[in-house]
Design an enzyme around this catalytic site. Structure first.
Site, PDB file in Angstrom:
ATOM      1  N   LYS A 271      50.557 -22.059  -4.622  1.00  0.00           N
ATOM      2  CA  LYS A 271      49.403 -21.145  -4.619  1.00  0.00           C
ATOM      3  C   LYS A 271      48.243 -21.885  -3.983  1.00  0.00           C
ATOM      4  O   LYS A 271      48.217 -23.120  -3.975  1.00  0.00           O
ATOM      5  CB  LYS A 271      49.035 -20.749  -6.054  1.00  0.00           C
ATOM      6  CG  LYS A 271      48.242 -19.475  -6.160  1.00  0.00           C
ATOM      7  CD  LYS A 271      49.131 -18.251  -6.119  1.00  0.00           C
ATOM      8  CE  LYS A 271      48.367 -16.965  -6.151  1.00  0.00           C
ATOM      9  NZ  LYS A 271      49.267 -15.807  -6.269  1.00  0.00           N
ATOM     10  N   TYR A 384      43.546   0.889  -9.865  1.00  0.00           N
ATOM     11  CA  TYR A 384      44.017   1.827  -8.839  1.00  0.00           C
ATOM     12  C   TYR A 384      43.854   1.207  -7.460  1.00  0.00           C
ATOM     13  O   TYR A 384      43.334   1.821  -6.535  1.00  0.00           O
ATOM     14  CB  TYR A 384      43.252   3.150  -8.960  1.00  0.00           C
ATOM     15  CG  TYR A 384      44.133   4.358  -8.649  1.00  0.00           C
ATOM     16  CD1 TYR A 384      45.278   4.598  -9.381  1.00  0.00           C
ATOM     17  CD2 TYR A 384      43.805   5.246  -7.632  1.00  0.00           C
ATOM     18  CE1 TYR A 384      46.081   5.695  -9.117  1.00  0.00           C
ATOM     19  CE2 TYR A 384      44.609   6.350  -7.358  1.00  0.00           C
ATOM     20  CZ  TYR A 384      45.745   6.550  -8.111  1.00  0.00           C
ATOM     21  OH  TYR A 384      46.556   7.635  -7.853  1.00  0.00           O
ATOM     22  N   GLY A 385      44.287  -0.045  -7.354  1.00  0.00           N
ATOM     23  CA  GLY A 385      44.286  -0.713  -6.049  1.00  0.00           C
ATOM     24  C   GLY A 385      45.667  -0.597  -5.451  1.00  0.00           C
ATOM     25  O   GLY A 385      46.373   0.391  -5.670  1.00  0.00           O
ATOM     26  N   ASN A 386      46.071  -1.606  -4.707  1.00  0.00           N
ATOM     27  CA  ASN A 386      47.376  -1.564  -4.034  1.00  0.00           C
ATOM     28  C   ASN A 386      48.508  -1.317  -5.038  1.00  0.00           C
ATOM     29  O   ASN A 386      49.293  -0.376  -4.892  1.00  0.00           O
ATOM     30  CB  ASN A 386      47.580  -2.891  -3.275  1.00  0.00           C
ATOM     31  CG  ASN A 386      48.927  -2.937  -2.582  1.00  0.00           C
ATOM     32  OD1 ASN A 386      49.968  -2.998  -3.230  1.00  0.00           O
ATOM     33  ND2 ASN A 386      48.925  -2.895  -1.263  1.00  0.00           N
TER      34      ASN A 386
HETATM   35  P1  NAD Z   1      43.491  -4.567  -5.785  1.00  0.00           P
HETATM   36  O1  NAD Z   1      42.259  -5.360  -5.597  1.00  0.00           O
HETATM   37  O2  NAD Z   1      44.028  -3.763  -4.650  1.00  0.00           O
HETATM   38  O3  NAD Z   1      43.293  -3.564  -7.034  1.00  0.00           O
HETATM   39  C1  NAD Z   1      42.771  -3.960  -8.266  1.00  0.00           C
HETATM   40  C2  NAD Z   1      42.348  -2.689  -8.995  1.00  0.00           C
HETATM   41  O4  NAD Z   1      41.975  -3.033 -10.323  1.00  0.00           O
HETATM   42  C3  NAD Z   1      41.147  -1.968  -8.372  1.00  0.00           C
HETATM   43  O5  NAD Z   1      41.349  -0.578  -8.423  1.00  0.00           O
HETATM   44  C4  NAD Z   1      39.999  -2.340  -9.316  1.00  0.00           C
HETATM   45  O6  NAD Z   1      38.975  -1.359  -9.342  1.00  0.00           O
HETATM   46  C5  NAD Z   1      40.738  -2.370 -10.626  1.00  0.00           C
HETATM   47  N1  NAD Z   1      40.030  -3.105 -11.665  1.00  0.00           N
HETATM   48  C6  NAD Z   1      39.296  -4.243 -11.558  1.00  0.00           C
HETATM   49  N2  NAD Z   1      38.758  -4.545 -12.755  1.00  0.00           N
HETATM   50  C7  NAD Z   1      39.187  -3.602 -13.628  1.00  0.00           C
HETATM   51  C8  NAD Z   1      38.977  -3.358 -14.995  1.00  0.00           C
HETATM   52  N3  NAD Z   1      38.221  -4.186 -15.729  1.00  0.00           N
HETATM   53  N4  NAD Z   1      39.569  -2.289 -15.558  1.00  0.00           N
HETATM   54  C9  NAD Z   1      40.325  -1.455 -14.820  1.00  0.00           C
HETATM   55  N5  NAD Z   1      40.545  -1.607 -13.519  1.00  0.00           N
HETATM   56  C10 NAD Z   1      39.991  -2.676 -12.929  1.00  0.00           C
HETATM   57  O7  NAD Z   1      44.582  -5.626  -6.322  1.00  0.00           O
HETATM   58  P2  NAD Z   1      46.148  -5.473  -6.321  1.00  0.00           P
HETATM   59  O8  NAD Z   1      46.709  -6.117  -5.109  1.00  0.00           O
HETATM   60  O9  NAD Z   1      46.545  -4.083  -6.657  1.00  0.00           O
HETATM   61  O10 NAD Z   1      46.520  -6.437  -7.541  1.00  0.00           O
HETATM   62  C11 NAD Z   1      46.373  -6.034  -8.884  1.00  0.00           C
HETATM   63  C12 NAD Z   1      47.082  -7.023  -9.787  1.00  0.00           C
HETATM   64  O11 NAD Z   1      48.445  -7.125  -9.386  1.00  0.00           O
HETATM   65  C13 NAD Z   1      46.546  -8.451  -9.763  1.00  0.00           C
HETATM   66  O12 NAD Z   1      46.742  -9.018 -11.047  1.00  0.00           O
HETATM   67  C14 NAD Z   1      47.466  -9.154  -8.775  1.00  0.00           C
HETATM   68  O13 NAD Z   1      47.505 -10.557  -8.980  1.00  0.00           O
HETATM   69  C15 NAD Z   1      48.773  -8.492  -9.134  1.00  0.00           C
HETATM   70  N6  NAD Z   1      49.795  -8.573  -8.083  1.00  0.00           N
HETATM   71  C16 NAD Z   1      49.578  -8.008  -6.850  1.00  0.00           C
HETATM   72  C17 NAD Z   1      50.574  -8.090  -5.893  1.00  0.00           C
HETATM   73  C18 NAD Z   1      50.394  -7.444  -4.544  1.00  0.00           C
HETATM   74  O14 NAD Z   1      51.369  -7.452  -3.774  1.00  0.00           O
HETATM   75  N7  NAD Z   1      49.261  -6.840  -4.227  1.00  0.00           N
HETATM   76  C19 NAD Z   1      51.765  -8.748  -6.176  1.00  0.00           C
HETATM   77  C20 NAD Z   1      51.960  -9.292  -7.448  1.00  0.00           C
HETATM   78  C21 NAD Z   1      50.954  -9.187  -8.393  1.00  0.00           C
END
Ligand code: NAD
Length: 591
Positions: A271, A384-386
């Site tokens: 990482k 509601y992100g990715n």
């Molecule tokens: P992102 O930034 O696209 O989305 C994050 C979402 O969480 C956003 O909608 C944000 O508004 C919301 N959020 C932030 N704080 C919040 C809160 N206090 N309460 C409710 N919602 C909240 O990120 P992502 O890529 O979707 O990743 C989300 C999680 O998944 C992270 O923990 C990341 O480490 C994990 N993850 C992501 C991937 C990937 O491929 N993107 C892979 C493995 C793990």
């Protein structure tokens, strides 16, 4: 090693309020007349001004006091017309410490300054009391105080540097070590090998100087931790965040080691990241920083060595810059040096939704095991992100009913079901899911505690804690996010019969398709999206089956089972690669 910290607007507001007290601004003067101590005057004024509770104000004060007491350097951002960063002197920092301590309800402070009636004089007396004075009458202290007040009252922001990282609780590395201990004990792992797995193999720290858009030079600290490479090249994301600590990167690299191992990939775990605030940087500055990081790390990364990917606040564009810079250095197109690239420069089809597709496949597997009908099953998604959006969309496509979703600004609920694509349109238009037509607004806390079949936390760490674990009513918790459940909460969920698909399994779809991207780059031959999906399903189904088998055999929860599988795979490889004797603890070292 210096650890940069930027104070929040609220923290700066609190410091300004404290200086108001000593320059006798009327607002604070009125307060002190109704409260007998400076401490209560500060807490009540701050709580009213910033609209937070007195208990939270007290916590914020303690956090601020901890930061300032550990600080070595402070830079103050001065407003126009100067508009530059001013360095605080050591004496000014000591004066700032005295001011903060004065408000701490610390009995040591009571005698200091108590004999003077003028408040600015009482702080001088307190300063001299603790730090002494180069001339007996406190002239130097008085000058320091005036300089400090001048800087602070107009400051736009403050940057601190500490010698020890100010770790936010809970420490994520502690959680990893705890899981490692439990799983190693169940596996009766050799203690020497356990010792090796508790520590990262290699930690690289770099400092990257960048000329900012305003012509100033700033230095950013970057990390890369290669935790364990026994199964193959290390793999893991790069995070840009102002609060990033080495501890956090180490924890995430350990997580990656166990995630790649549990999914059966021929990869190790790593990482990386940079301490920076990408929200306040231009695209040009971010590009320079990313290229600087790639140059600084070039000798330590590579397609057969260590392969970074996007993480928090980095994306496919960041990866394209890294790949381009690295390719320039080695002199050929090294697409495989990073994954998560745009499709036109070596990215894999299906990568964008891969994590959520993996979440969906594991939910299907869990539902089969629990005899839960997925058609009409109710789903709640936090974040509601990715990951959150695609999980909601894919589960909806399976026939599940998405009844609630949320983001950082709030949560929405509709018992009849939400249309994930329309909710996304609303979020894109308004900046949040909150206020979506025909839904009821609620808090993120209420959302987590809703009655539902499947809960998908896809936002942040530490969302399900001992405080709310007993109130979770879902049948399946599929962890889209990394570390959303604390170890204590995990035990409560297990006792309550809630089936948790742990993060290292549930969200491993992302790293699995990243691995496919590496393979396609090496072959220079690319698969269709259908091929990627089929291979992903095969890989994650096999991993799920194997973890479930361990959970049932050893009567442990799915998380411990996943760690047991991962640790067994890593330790078996270590024994197989080297002479077993090299890892065994000498008989005399055994208890
Ligand atoms: P992102 O930034 O696209 O989305 C994050 C979402 O969480 C956003 O909608 C944000 O508004 C919301 N959020 C932030 N704080 C919040 C809160 N206090 N309460 C409710 N919602 C909240 O990120 P992502 O890529 O979707 O990743 C989300 C999680 O998944 C992270 O923990 C990341 O480490 C994990 N993850 C992501 C991937 C990937 O491929 N993107 C892979 C493995 C793990």
């Amino acid at each position: 090693m210096l650890n940069p910290i930027e104070l929040s607007g609220r923290e700066l507001g609190m410091i300004k309020l404290m200086t108001d007290f000593f320059v006798e601004k009327p607002e604070m003067t009125a307060k002190i007349e109704s409260y007998t101590t400076a401490h209560y005057a500060l807490v009540t004024t701050f709580s009213e001004n910033f609209g937070i509770s007195e208990a939270d104000t007290w916590k914020a004060f303690e956090e601020l006091q901890r930061k300032i007491s550990e600080t070595e350097y402070v830079q103050v951002e001065a407003p126009r017309p100067i508009n530059k960063w001013l360095q605080m002197s050591k004496d000014e920092i000591n004066m700032l410490r005295t001011i903060i301590d004065y408000f701490s309800a610390n009995p040591k402070m009571y005698p200091a300054g108590s004999s003077t009636t003028k408040r600015s004089e009482s702080i001088i007396e307190a300063y001299v009391w603790f730090f002494g004075s180069t001339n007996g009458n406190g002239e130097v202290a008085r000058e320091n105080f005036q300089n400090l007040v001048e800087k602070l009252q107009t400051a736009l922001s403050l940057k601190l540097e500490t010698l020890v990282p100010i770790v936010t609780t809970p420490n994520p590395y502690e959680a990893v070590l705890r899981l490692l201990d439990i799983a190693s004990q169940k596996l009766k792992l050799d203690p020497g090998l356990h010792e090796m797995l508790k520590r990262p193999m290699r930690t690289i720290i770099v400092n990257i100087p960048i000329i900012m858009d305003d012509g100033s030079l700033q230095v950013f600290t970057g990390y890369r931790v290669q935790y364990n490479d026994v199964l193959g090249p290390t793999k893991g994301g790069i995070r840009y965040h102002p609060d990033l600590t080495l501890d956090e990167v180490v924890a995430l690299s350990a997580w990656m080691t166990f995630k790649t191992a549990v999914t059966g990939l021929p990869l190790g775990g790593g990482k990386g990241g940079i301490r920076c605030n990408p929200k306040e940087m231009s695209q040009g500055e971010l590009e320079k920083l990313t290229r600087g990081y790639a140059r600084a790390m070039a000798r330590n990364i590579g397609p057969n060595y260590d392969v970074p990917a996007p993480d928090v606040y980095t994306d496919s564009q960041t990866m394209a810059w890294m790949m381009d810079e690295y390719s320039d250095i080695v002199g050929y197109n090294a697409f495989g040096v990073v994954t998560g690239k745009p499709v036109q420069v070596g990215g894999s089809l299906g990568r964008n939704e891969a994590t959520s597709r993996g979440v969906m496949y594991t939910v299907i597997d869990a539902a089969k095991h629990l005899h839960l009908e997925l058609k009409g099953a109710t789903v709640v998604v936090q974040g509601y992100g990715n990951v959150g959006y695609h999980s909601a969309r894919l589960l909806n496509e399976l026939g599940c009913k998405v009844i609630a979703v949320s983001d950082s600004k709030g949560a929405i609920y509709n018992a009849k079901g939400l249309d994930p694509a329309k909710v996304l349109d609303h979020k894109n238009e308004t900046g949040s899911v909150a206020g979506y037509k025909g839904s009821t607004n609620m808090t993120n806390q209420e959302l987590l505690e809703l009655e539902c079949d499947i809960l998908v936390p896809s936002a942040l760490e530490n969302q399900i804690t001992i405080a709310n674990a007993g109130k979770i009513k879902a049948k399946i918790v599929a962890e889209g996010a990394n570390g959303p459940t604390t170890p204590e909460a995990d035990e409560t969920l297990y006792k309550n019969g809630i089936f948790v698909i742990p993060d290292i399994l549930a969200n491993s779809g992302g790293v699995i398709v990243s691995y496919f991207e590496q393979v396609q780059n090496q072959m220079n031959y690319y698969w269709t999206e259908e091929e990627v999906r089929a291979k992903l399903q095969n890989a994650i189904d096999a991993a799920f089956k194997s973890v479930l088998n361990v959970a049932l055999t050893y009567k442990v929860n799915m998380r411990i089972a996943a760690y047991m599988n991962a640790i067994k795979r890593v330790s078996d490889a270590m024994f197989t690669r080297k002479n077993k004797a090299a890892f065994m603890t000498a008989p005399s070292q055994k208890a």
